[in-house]
Design a protein around this motif. Structure first.
Motif, PDB file in Angstrom:
ATOM      1  N   THR A  79       0.868  -1.179   0.000  1.00 11.50           N
ATOM      2  CA  THR A  79       0.000   0.000   0.000  1.00 11.50           C
ATOM      3  C   THR A  79       0.898   1.221   0.000  1.00 11.50           C
ATOM      4  O   THR A  79       1.674   1.441   0.928  1.00 11.50           O
ATOM      5  N   ILE A  80       0.811   1.980  -1.098  1.00 13.04           N
ATOM      6  CA  ILE A  80       1.788   3.029  -1.379  1.00 13.04           C
ATOM      7  C   ILE A  80       1.108   4.395  -1.311  1.00 13.04           C
ATOM      8  O   ILE A  80      -0.015   4.559  -1.821  1.00 13.04           O
ATOM      9  N   GLN A  81       1.798   5.358  -0.697  1.00 10.96           N
ATOM     10  CA  GLN A  81       1.250   6.723  -0.660  1.00 10.96           C
ATOM     11  C   GLN A  81       1.366   7.339  -2.049  1.00 10.96           C
ATOM     12  O   GLN A  81       2.441   7.306  -2.650  1.00 10.96           O
ATOM     13  N   ASN A  82       0.273   7.932  -2.491  1.00 10.96           N
ATOM     14  CA  ASN A  82       0.235   8.474  -3.865  1.00 10.96           C
ATOM     15  C   ASN A  82       0.835   9.881  -3.886  1.00 10.96           C
ATOM     16  O   ASN A  82       0.189  10.844  -4.293  1.00 10.96           O
ATOM     17  N   SER A  83       2.094   9.968  -3.449  1.00 16.13           N
ATOM     18  CA  SER A  83       2.675  11.304  -3.285  1.00 16.13           C
ATOM     19  C   SER A  83       3.022  11.968  -4.614  1.00 16.13           C
ATOM     20  O   SER A  83       3.314  13.157  -4.645  1.00 16.13           O
ATOM     21  N   ARG A  84       2.970  11.228  -5.710  1.00 16.17           N
ATOM     22  CA  ARG A  84       3.190  11.871  -7.022  1.00 16.17           C
ATOM     23  C   ARG A  84       1.857  12.259  -7.670  1.00 16.17           C
ATOM     24  O   ARG A  84       1.827  12.688  -8.822  1.00 16.17           O
ATOM     25  N   GLY A  85       0.794  12.131  -6.885  1.00 12.57           N
ATOM     26  CA  GLY A  85      -0.516  12.622  -7.337  1.00 12.57           C
ATOM     27  C   GLY A  85      -1.026  11.963  -8.613  1.00 12.57           C
ATOM     28  O   GLY A  85      -1.664  12.613  -9.446  1.00 12.57           O
TER      29      GLY A  85
END
Ligand code: PLP
Length: 355
Positions: free
Chosen positions: A294-300
């Motif tokens: 589960t990855i943070q969508n920090s690149r939007g």
């Protein structure tokens, strides 16, 4: 068929799907009993238990309910760090139990000291813990949590949901002192949905004898009476048990250690790739799921657009769960998924990111 990187229902091997097409048998027949006994013997290996593994015609949530109804007359402590742990708490409340929560923010894990603290304040008949929180990709340290329960409150039963890990991650039921260990068919076991399994030790069944209003469909003492005759109290999901028999042979012939290593390697590869791309996994290092990154969508990224792009190429991933939708995305690598599939997915995701 192209692989689906979603946390269930997962892809099922063609020969396992085909096994369901076997002609039906009467469930009160020697042939069925032999198959049922065989499947249980094989399940015990996957659960690392010398006790018994019940099979229910329900998804895993039914076994969450069975755990509550059979082992708690009144008091339940639910460790909550995500959606499925919260569900188990709601199951307890819905069955009229006095349930308390030991809660941490989604993405975090329950640590042994926190559990020890809660158990020192009040006696609970059971503790419910989700091993692998599918909504956040966080893996609770089950072995250490079970140890703390036995140390601080030896009469409390340890109930563990390993719905999205069992069969892909080693969970040693007996060695770790888990009293009740449940899973669903449609995740790491790579079967169609519709049946669930629960390893149950003698101490837990003994406790059930003293619990009133266990109900009927999920009364484990009734299931035990029939299990001892290699059968079920009611008509079983026969086609799924044919599939189970076939799939357990496949799992054991891959080798459990090889299967666990494959899941770990796919998680390592996916999480390392995400970090290289500037996106951190949600769970802290050391507690990251081996089956659903589960990855943070920090690149939007636009996750819907990403999935459209992937679907056109025959693959799909999962968006974040509930409030984590679009803020995170989930790449499940469980069941039949192989490293070569993960490699292909990550190449496509890089292509999407470069657009
Ligand atoms: C950790 C966990 N527990 C429980 C459940 C519920 O299982 P089922 O859908 O088989 O009832 C799920 C489903 O995704 C899950 O991931």
């Amino acid at each position: 068929m192209a692989p689906m990187f979603v946390p269930g229902p997962v892809d099922v091997a063609p020969e396992v799907l085909q096994a369901q097409a076997h002609a039906m048998l009467p469930h009160r027949s020697k042939d069925f009993e032999a198959m049922f006994r065989r499947t249980e013997e094989k399940l015990r290996q996957v659960f690392f238990t010398q006790y018994r593994v019940f099979q229910a015609t329900s998804s895993g949530s039914g076994m969450q309910e069975a755990g509550i109804r059979n082992f708690a007359q009144e008091t339940v402590l639910s460790c909550v760090n995500g959606a499925f742990a919260e569900r188990w708490y709601k199951v307890a409340v819905g069955n009229g139990k006095q349930a308390d929560k030991l809660e941490v923010p989604w993405g975090q894990v329950i640590l042994p000291d926190m559990l020890a603290g809660a158990l020192k304040k009040k006696f609970y008949e059971v503790v419910t813990i989700v091993h692998n929180e599918t909504s956040t990709g966080a893996e609770n340290p089950i072995k250490d949590l079970a140890a703390v329960v036995h140390e601080v409150s030896p009469d409390t039963l340890v109930l563990v949901d390993a719905v999205s890990s069992l069969g892909g991650v080693k969970v040693e039921m007996d060695a770790w002192g888990i009293d009740f260990l449940l899973t669903s068919s449609q995740k790491c076991m790579a079967l169609p949905p519709g049946i669930s399994f629960a390893g149950t030790n003698d101490r837990a069944l003994k406790k059930a004898e003293s619990v009133a209003n266990r109900g009927w469909y999920f009364d484990l003492l009734l299931m035990e009476k029939h299990r001892l005759k290699d059968s079920t109290p009611m008509t079983p999901a026969m086609a799924l048990i044919f599939a189970l028999d076939c799939q357990l042979d496949r799992i054991l012939s891959e080798g459990l250690d090889n299967r666990f290593a494959r899941h770990q390697a796919m998680a390592d590869r996916t999480q390392k790739w995400a970090i290289e791309q500037g996106m951190e996994p949600l769970a802290p290092a050391g507690y990251r799921s081996k089956t659903v990154s589960t990855i943070q969508n920090s690149r939007g990224m636009d996750i819907s657009a990403l999935n459209k792009f992937l679907l056109e190429r025959g693959m799909r991933i999962a968006n974040g769960y509930g409030d984590l939708k679009d803020k995170t995305f989930r790449i499940a690598h469980m069941g039949e998924i192989q490293m070569t599939d993960v490699d292909k997915l990550l190449v496509l995701m890089e292509e999407f990111l470069a657009k």
